[in-house]
Design a protein around this motif. Structure first.
Motif, PDB file in Angstrom:
ATOM      1  N   PHE A   1       0.844  -1.195   0.000  1.00 31.29           N
ATOM      2  CA  PHE A   1       0.000   0.000   0.000  1.00 31.29           C
ATOM      3  C   PHE A   1       0.882   1.249   0.000  1.00 31.29           C
ATOM      4  N   ILE A   2       0.597   2.134  -0.951  1.00 30.57           N
ATOM      5  CA  ILE A   2       1.237   3.451  -1.001  1.00 30.57           C
ATOM      6  C   ILE A   2       0.139   4.496  -1.076  1.00 30.57           C
ATOM      7  N   MET A   3       0.205   5.495  -0.205  1.00 30.16           N
ATOM      8  CA  MET A   3      -0.715   6.618  -0.350  1.00 30.16           C
ATOM      9  C   MET A   3       0.102   7.851  -0.728  1.00 30.16           C
ATOM     10  N   MET A   4      -0.513   8.718  -1.529  1.00 23.67           N
ATOM     11  CA  MET A   4       0.216   9.831  -2.128  1.00 23.67           C
ATOM     12  C   MET A   4      -0.473  11.153  -1.843  1.00 23.67           C
ATOM     13  N   ASP A   5       0.349  12.184  -1.650  1.00 25.44           N
ATOM     14  CA  ASP A   5      -0.159  13.551  -1.683  1.00 25.44           C
ATOM     15  C   ASP A   5       0.709  14.328  -2.682  1.00 25.44           C
ATOM     16  N   LYS A   6       0.659  15.636  -2.661  1.00 21.01           N
ATOM     17  CA  LYS A   6       1.362  16.417  -3.680  1.00 21.01           C
ATOM     18  C   LYS A   6       2.878  16.391  -3.523  1.00 21.01           C
ATOM     19  N   THR A   7       3.363  16.171  -2.316  1.00 20.49           N
ATOM     20  CA  THR A   7       4.806  16.270  -2.080  1.00 20.49           C
ATOM     21  C   THR A   7       5.480  14.943  -1.757  1.00 20.49           C
ATOM     22  N   SER A   8       4.713  13.948  -1.314  1.00 16.67           N
ATOM     23  CA  SER A   8       5.348  12.724  -0.809  1.00 16.67           C
ATOM     24  C   SER A   8       4.556  11.483  -1.167  1.00 16.67           C
ATOM     25  N   LEU A   9       5.258  10.349  -1.104  1.00 15.62           N
ATOM     26  CA  LEU A   9       4.643   9.036  -1.245  1.00 15.62           C
ATOM     27  C   LEU A   9       4.939   8.260   0.041  1.00 15.62           C
ATOM     28  N   PHE A  10       3.910   7.636   0.616  1.00 11.25           N
ATOM     29  CA  PHE A  10       4.040   6.951   1.890  1.00 11.25           C
ATOM     30  C   PHE A  10       3.808   5.456   1.666  1.00 11.25           C
ATOM     31  N   LYS A  11       4.888   4.686   1.734  1.00 12.50           N
ATOM     32  CA  LYS A  11       4.772   3.236   1.583  1.00 12.50           C
ATOM     33  C   LYS A  11       4.598   2.618   2.967  1.00 12.50           C
ATOM     34  N   LEU A  12       3.475   1.907   3.162  1.00  8.97           N
ATOM     35  CA  LEU A  12       3.127   1.383   4.473  1.00  8.97           C
ATOM     36  C   LEU A  12       3.437  -0.113   4.554  1.00  8.97           C
ATOM     37  N   ASP A  13       4.147  -0.485   5.602  1.00  5.33           N
ATOM     38  CA  ASP A  13       4.428  -1.896   5.888  1.00  5.33           C
ATOM     39  C   ASP A  13       3.843  -2.191   7.269  1.00  5.33           C
ATOM     40  N   PHE A  14       2.612  -2.702   7.304  1.00  6.47           N
ATOM     41  CA  PHE A  14       1.913  -2.879   8.577  1.00  6.47           C
ATOM     42  C   PHE A  14       2.530  -3.961   9.455  1.00  6.47           C
ATOM     43  N   PRO A  15       2.943  -5.137   8.922  1.00  4.49           N
ATOM     44  CA  PRO A  15       3.547  -6.132   9.814  1.00  4.49           C
ATOM     45  C   PRO A  15       4.768  -5.594  10.557  1.00  4.49           C
ATOM     46  N   LYS A  16       5.531  -4.688   9.943  1.00  2.68           N
ATOM     47  CA  LYS A  16       6.711  -4.104  10.593  1.00  2.68           C
ATOM     48  C   LYS A  16       6.425  -2.750  11.245  1.00  2.68           C
TER      49      LYS A  16
ATOM     50  N   ARG B   1       5.984   0.224   9.821  1.00  2.42           N
ATOM     51  CA  ARG B   1       6.923   1.202   9.261  1.00  2.42           C
ATOM     52  C   ARG B   1       6.281   1.948   8.089  1.00  2.42           C
ATOM     53  N   THR B   2       6.545   3.257   8.042  1.00  2.00           N
ATOM     54  CA  THR B   2       6.163   4.094   6.906  1.00  2.00           C
ATOM     55  C   THR B   2       7.442   4.594   6.256  1.00  2.00           C
ATOM     56  N   TYR B   3       7.626   4.275   4.980  1.00  2.00           N
ATOM     57  CA  TYR B   3       8.784   4.747   4.221  1.00  2.00           C
ATOM     58  C   TYR B   3       8.323   5.928   3.371  1.00  2.00           C
ATOM     59  N   ILE B   4       8.886   7.086   3.641  1.00  4.20           N
ATOM     60  CA  ILE B   4       8.428   8.319   3.014  1.00  4.20           C
ATOM     61  C   ILE B   4       9.392   8.716   1.891  1.00  4.20           C
ATOM     62  N   TYR B   5       8.850   8.812   0.669  1.00  6.48           N
ATOM     63  CA  TYR B   5       9.647   9.158  -0.503  1.00  6.48           C
ATOM     64  C   TYR B   5       9.196  10.516  -1.050  1.00  6.48           C
ATOM     65  N   ARG B   6      10.131  11.175  -1.678  1.00  4.91           N
ATOM     66  CA  ARG B   6       9.814  12.454  -2.316  1.00  4.91           C
ATOM     67  C   ARG B   6       9.062  12.191  -3.621  1.00  4.91           C
ATOM     68  N   SER B   7       8.053  13.017  -3.892  1.00  2.04           N
ATOM     69  CA  SER B   7       7.296  12.867  -5.135  1.00  2.04           C
ATOM     70  C   SER B   7       8.165  13.225  -6.336  1.00  2.04           C
TER      71      SER B   7
ATOM     72  N   LYS C   1      13.047   9.893   2.005  1.00  5.35           N
ATOM     73  CA  LYS C   1      13.223  11.055   2.880  1.00  5.35           C
ATOM     74  C   LYS C   1      13.281  10.676   4.358  1.00  5.35           C
ATOM     75  N   ASP C   2      12.461   9.705   4.747  1.00 11.08           N
ATOM     76  CA  ASP C   2      12.358   9.409   6.173  1.00 11.08           C
ATOM     77  C   ASP C   2      11.688   8.059   6.368  1.00 11.08           C
ATOM     78  N   VAL C   3      11.881   7.489   7.552  1.00  9.44           N
ATOM     79  CA  VAL C   3      11.202   6.255   7.949  1.00  9.44           C
ATOM     80  C   VAL C   3      10.581   6.507   9.319  1.00  9.44           C
ATOM     81  N   LYS C   4       9.285   6.252   9.449  1.00  6.21           N
ATOM     82  CA  LYS C   4       8.588   6.474  10.711  1.00  6.21           C
ATOM     83  C   LYS C   4       7.683   5.288  11.023  1.00  6.21           C
ATOM     84  N   ARG C   5       7.183   5.272  12.240  1.00  2.54           N
ATOM     85  CA  ARG C   5       6.172   4.279  12.601  1.00  2.54           C
ATOM     86  C   ARG C   5       4.833   4.655  11.959  1.00  2.54           C
TER      87      ARG C   5
END
Length: 462
Positions: free
Chosen positions: A252-267, A269-275, A321-325
């Motif tokens: 699952f990836i959700m997108m807004d105008k500036t970033s892409l958020f790849k979600l890994d629920f078992p871990k 983790r949210t991997y945040i990429y620049r658009s 750009k970043d990795v968050k919970r």
């Protein structure tokens, strides 16, 4: 002549390499010659997909047209205009394709209607009706069973799963086996991981004021094997500006105008990429399947065609750009609060133990005895008076100590020798008591008169 032949061969190879690279990185299929004009949200109501995993076929329901694509070869197999049943409440916008049991079905996203594709027409297979109790519910397929979760209807949102029962041709409720359940929600997203369905995003109503619609900031998971809901925690990443998604099994990836958020629920983790320019060209919800992304793209022009592109993940996700919970567990919050409360208490215990340990390593004078840790030794009155006087004062000269010796009839030099002997014996007793081989009563020359000796204690041991 040979140089010309080599040049022509080189140009031919270069052309072949460039053509192959173009085919590899820019595989495209035109979905529509122009973008749809929609007053509803975005193109996600006009472009919907379903996958036949066994035959590796992608069905794209675009407007009123159904397109079949061979995913293995990434080639279009055909398209036709879908004939809808003659029902007033059925339109292209409210039908969502889902593939199960070897056939393509179309689910009505407001009520209980369910249709099966038959040639170029839809055949109704349910005994239900358009109850409008699950508008904008999440629709998913698991183990060849069609499910809906949530949805809005009659001033409230649902908070349960329903499934289509092929025996009765009706929709039944999935009964959970615990009392803790999520709030009612519509427009929710789901993430499927084996037997677990993660539910997140979407809209829910304020429990005190049903007219207030709020963004769901909770993460829930339902385990189909146990039938139990579990609240995982509060979402850390805001979905307020979330417009589109790329989804697939365990993806699952959700997108807004500036970033892409790849979600890994078992871990968690949210991997945040620049658009990028590629992500900015995506105009509808897209899919991830078998290592590839299938993206619906168009340029900014309103008459631009909508194109389906097949790309590798690293072409879209380039700059991390970043990795968050994804969420903060409620247990984690309780632990943090507990730590905050315990820190002063633990600090007090540490200070008490420190003082106690420090005292255990000191010599204590009490009731004519000297104590060190658990050892106690009785000493004579004169020795006790000398130690007590040295402990009470910083230092004493010879005359000050001689006054503590009872027998004052002795000659001064004799009394001095007795004092020195007492000091030596006291140092020996303290060494034997503590096991520390050093003098505890020290001597130095007086700062006022170098001929006079001054005695003092090593007070770090008392």
């Amino acid at each position: 002549m040979n140089k010309v032949i080599k040049l022509l061969i080189g140009l031919g190879l270069l052309t072949f390499v460039n053509f192959s690279a173009l085919q590899l990185f820019s595989q495209e299929i035109i979905i529509s010659q122009n973008q749809f004009k929609s007053k509803l949200y975005n193109l996600n109501y006009y472009i919907k997909t379903a996958i036949d995993d066994k035959s590796k076929l992608l069905y794209v329901y675009s407007g009123d047209t159904l397109i079949t694509i061979n995913l293995s070869k990434f080639s279009e197999l055909g398209r036709f205009k879908l004939k809808l049943p003659d029902l007033q409440e059925v339109s292209n916008e409210v039908l969502f394709p889902k593939f199960l049991k070897g056939e393509l079905y179309f689910v009505h996203n407001q009520g209980g209607y369910l249709f099966r594709l038959n040639n170029d027409s839809l055949v109704r297979v349910d005994n239900s009706f358009n109850h409008k109790m699950q508008c904008d519910a999440s629709i998913l397929v698991r183990d060849d069973t069609l499910y809906k979760f949530g949805g809005y209807g009659f001033w409230s949102n649902r908070n349960f799963f329903t499934y289509f029962n092929y025996s009765t041709k009706e929709w039944d409720v999935v009964q959970p086996f615990n009392q803790e359940v999520p709030p009612g929600v519509s427009f929710a997203d789901t993430y499927i991981d084996k037997n677990k369905i993660y539910v997140f995003n979407g809209l829910y109503q304020d429990e005190w004021d049903y007219h207030k619609i709020k963004e769901l900031d909770q993460i829930w998971v339902f385990d189909f094997s146990s039938g139990i809901w579990k609240y995982l925690g509060k979402r850390k990443i805001s979905a307020s500006n979330y417009k589109m998604k790329i989804s697939g099994e365990n993806y699952f990836i959700m997108m807004d105008k500036t970033s892409l958020f790849k979600l890994d629920f078992p871990k968690n983790r949210t991997y945040i990429y620049r658009s990028s320019s590629l992500s900015s060209s995506i105009v509808a919800n897209s899919i991830y399947y078998s290592g590839y992304m299938y993206l619906f793209t168009a340029n900014s022009s309103s008459d631009s065609p909508i194109i389906l592109q097949k790309v590798k993940e690293d072409m879209l996700l380039q700059e991390l750009k970043d990795v968050k919970r994804i969420y903060i567990s409620p247990n984690r919050i309780y632990y943090l609060l507990l730590i905050i409360i315990l820190i002063p208490f633990l600090g007090l215990i540490f200070w008490i133990n420190y003082k106690r340990n420090k005292n255990n390593k000191r010599i204590i004078l009490k009731d004519g005895e000297i104590k060190y840790q658990k050892l106690v030794k009785k000493i004579d009155d004169t020795s006790y008076k000398i130690l007590k006087a040295l402990l009470d004062k910083n230092e004493l000269d010879t005359n000050g100590l001689l006054e503590l010796i009872d027998n004052k009839d002795l000659h001064y030099s004799h009394r001095t020798r007795v004092l020195h002997q007492l000091i030596t014996e006291l140092n020996l007793k303290l060494t034997l008591l503590t096991g520390i081989n050093e003098d505890f009563i020290l001597v130095k020359k007086s700062e006022l008169d170098k001929r006079i000796k001054s005695y003092y204690l090593n007070k770090s041991m008392f």
